[in-house]
Each structure stands twice: as structure tokens, then as C-alpha cells.
Design a protein around this motif. Structure first.
Motif, PDB file in Angstrom:
ATOM      1  N   TRP A 130      19.041  44.921  51.961  1.00  7.66           N
ATOM      2  CA  TRP A 130      18.213  44.021  51.135  1.00  7.66           C
ATOM      3  C   TRP A 130      18.757  43.973  49.714  1.00  7.66           C
ATOM      4  O   TRP A 130      18.941  42.901  49.143  1.00  7.66           O
ATOM      5  N   ARG A 134      20.325  40.818  47.659  1.00  7.83           N
ATOM      6  CA  ARG A 134      19.790  40.377  46.356  1.00  7.83           C
ATOM      7  C   ARG A 134      20.898  40.278  45.310  1.00  7.83           C
ATOM      8  O   ARG A 134      20.853  39.421  44.438  1.00  7.83           O
ATOM      9  N   ALA A 152      12.192  44.036  56.494  1.00  7.79           N
ATOM     10  CA  ALA A 152      12.538  43.125  55.393  1.00  7.79           C
ATOM     11  C   ALA A 152      11.290  42.457  54.822  1.00  7.79           C
ATOM     12  O   ALA A 152      11.194  42.258  53.603  1.00  7.79           O
ATOM     13  N   LEU A 153      10.339  42.117  55.674  1.00  9.00           N
ATOM     14  CA  LEU A 153       9.070  41.555  55.187  1.00  9.00           C
ATOM     15  C   LEU A 153       8.379  42.537  54.243  1.00  9.00           C
ATOM     16  O   LEU A 153       7.867  42.143  53.196  1.00  9.00           O
ATOM     17  N   TRP A 155       9.866  44.916  52.469  1.00  6.89           N
ATOM     18  CA  TRP A 155      10.658  44.951  51.238  1.00  6.89           C
ATOM     19  C   TRP A 155      10.340  43.748  50.363  1.00  6.89           C
ATOM     20  O   TRP A 155      10.239  43.864  49.142  1.00  6.89           O
ATOM     21  N   SER A 156      10.158  42.574  50.969  1.00  7.00           N
ATOM     22  CA  SER A 156       9.860  41.370  50.187  1.00  7.00           C
ATOM     23  C   SER A 156       8.503  41.462  49.497  1.00  7.00           C
ATOM     24  O   SER A 156       8.264  40.792  48.498  1.00  7.00           O
ATOM     25  N   ARG A 157       7.626  42.308  50.026  1.00  7.83           N
ATOM     26  CA  ARG A 157       6.287  42.507  49.448  1.00  7.83           C
ATOM     27  C   ARG A 157       6.247  43.715  48.498  1.00  7.83           C
ATOM     28  O   ARG A 157       5.177  44.093  48.030  1.00  7.83           O
ATOM     29  N   GLN A 180      12.356  32.700  56.270  1.00  8.48           N
ATOM     30  CA  GLN A 180      13.099  32.677  55.006  1.00  8.48           C
ATOM     31  C   GLN A 180      12.298  33.444  53.954  1.00  8.48           C
ATOM     32  O   GLN A 180      11.109  33.205  53.786  1.00  8.48           O
ATOM     33  N   LEU A 181      12.960  34.390  53.294  1.00  5.97           N
ATOM     34  CA  LEU A 181      12.327  35.191  52.251  1.00  5.97           C
ATOM     35  C   LEU A 181      13.015  34.933  50.921  1.00  5.97           C
ATOM     36  O   LEU A 181      14.238  34.725  50.876  1.00  5.97           O
ATOM     37  N   ASP A 182      12.260  34.966  49.860  1.00  8.87           N
ATOM     38  CA  ASP A 182      12.795  34.794  48.511  1.00  8.87           C
ATOM     39  C   ASP A 182      13.419  36.104  48.052  1.00  8.87           C
ATOM     40  O   ASP A 182      12.766  37.146  48.075  1.00  8.87           O
ATOM     41  N   LEU A 183      14.680  36.043  47.634  1.00  3.45           N
ATOM     42  CA  LEU A 183      15.358  37.230  47.131  1.00  3.45           C
ATOM     43  C   LEU A 183      15.210  37.385  45.625  1.00  3.45           C
ATOM     44  O   LEU A 183      15.692  38.352  45.045  1.00  3.45           O
TER      45      LEU A 183
END
Length: 184
Positions: A130, A134, A152-153, A155-157, A180-183
Motif C-alpha cells: 500500500w 501511494r 487494503a480496504l 488500510w484505506s480507512r 477503486q480506492l483513493d491513494l
């Protein structure tokens, strides 16, 4: 905005209800081809393509590269699925309830199947991937597994380690599904 695209491999060729985290099973070839075709049309130019080394993911990534010559495949062992130890290649319903309960009681640190990989270890390796995504210059695509996608979800939170099994995302991520996740 940099994005991390996550795609789960196609359905595996295995009996339903089988525990197959680290077990290197093939995915259905037709479903793999269909997932690659759908994905090839939706990805932006210049995306960095990383795949789990397990064949169910790597074959999808290779099929995608065949359709999108602008992509170069990077195999990343940090994107492999969790190792469930002695539970690997066994039906989930054959796992003794007491052993499963002991794992979920110490979800972050217990080793499933006696010698499998702890959730803390999974979170650490996914977190390293991750952080690398980034720091990259643009969008990244991971061809990976449901467990890695759930990590990963988290980590995104901003969650680095789930405190309990109830904190692990329960959403079932479909085979071939893309999120799709925002980095940032």
C-alpha cells in the motif's frame, strides 16, 4: 487523485467450500479471459500492474497484458492470499469449531491451521505494498485475492490492524470484481 484499482481473480477450479488461501489453484480460463477483457477497457493509460504470484491471479494479469501492450506485469508476493496453515486445501466445514474459534478470539495474532499466517503478518505485507503504491507516480492495479482486498480496504480507512475478527470487512468481493480506492 492517485487510485489503487483492486481486482479479484476469476473463480477457482475447486470444490465449493474449500479453504485455498495459499494453495496455488488455477482459475476458470473462460472467466479469466472475460475478466481481462472487461478490465482492459476500463483501466487508464499508464497504470502500474502488480499481481499476486499465485496462478489464479497471474494468469489474469498476463491475459490483461496481452490485451493492453502498454502494461508491464510486476509479480509481487506481498499480494498473495493468506496462508491458512493446516487448513489449506481442506473443506472449511472440516475445520474443528474450537480451532476456528481460537483463531477468531485472537484474530490479529493467532496462526490459523496451527502454522498459518497471522492477520498481523498479512496486514504488514499489504501495508508495505500500500505504501509503495501511494509513493508511486500514478495509478496502480493489484490483481489479487479477497483477503488482500479486505486488508487494503482497512488500510484505506486508516486501520493498520483490526482489533477483533468483527473488524475484518465482511463484504464478499466477487470474482473478477474491481474496486477503486483513493491513494491520496
Amino acid at each position: 487523485m492517485k487510485a489503487l484499482w483492486l481486482v479479484r481473480h476469476a473463480p477457482v477450479v475447486a470444490p465449493p467450500g474449500l479453504c485455498y488461501g495459499a494453495t496455488d489453484l488455477p482459475a476458470d480460463a473462460d472467466a479469466t479471459r472475460e475478466a481481462a477483457q472487461a478490465l482492459a477497457q476500463s483501466l487508464p493509460q499508464g497504470v502500474r500492474l502488480c499481481s499476486s504470484p499465485l496462478q489464479r491471479c497471474e494468469r489474469l494479469a498476463q491475459a490483461l497484458c496481452a490485451l493492453r501492450p502498454d502494461l508491464t506485469l510486476i509479480t509481487d508476493p506481498r499480494l498473495r492470499e493468506m496462508d491458512f496453515g493446516a487448513w489449506e486445501a481442506q473443506p472449511w466445514d472440516a475445520v474443528p469449531r474450537a480451532a476456528f474459534d481460537a483463531w477468531t478470539a485472537d484474530f490479529a495474532h493467532a496462526r490459523p491451521g496451527g502454522h498459518g499466517e497471522s492477520v498481523a503478518e498479512v496486514m504488514a505485507r499489504v501495508g508495505a505494498a500500500w505504501d509503495e503504491a501511494r509513493q508511486s507516480g500514478g495509478d496502480t492495479l493489484w490483481v489479487t485475492h479477497a483477503g488482500v482486498m479486505r486488508a487494503a480496504l482497512l488500510w484505506s480507512r486508516g486501520v493498520r490492524l483490526p482489533a477483533a475478527a468483527a473488524d475484518w470487512p465482511r463484504d464478499v468481493l466477487g470474482f473478477g470484481q474491481v474496486i477503486q480506492l483513493d491513494l491520496g
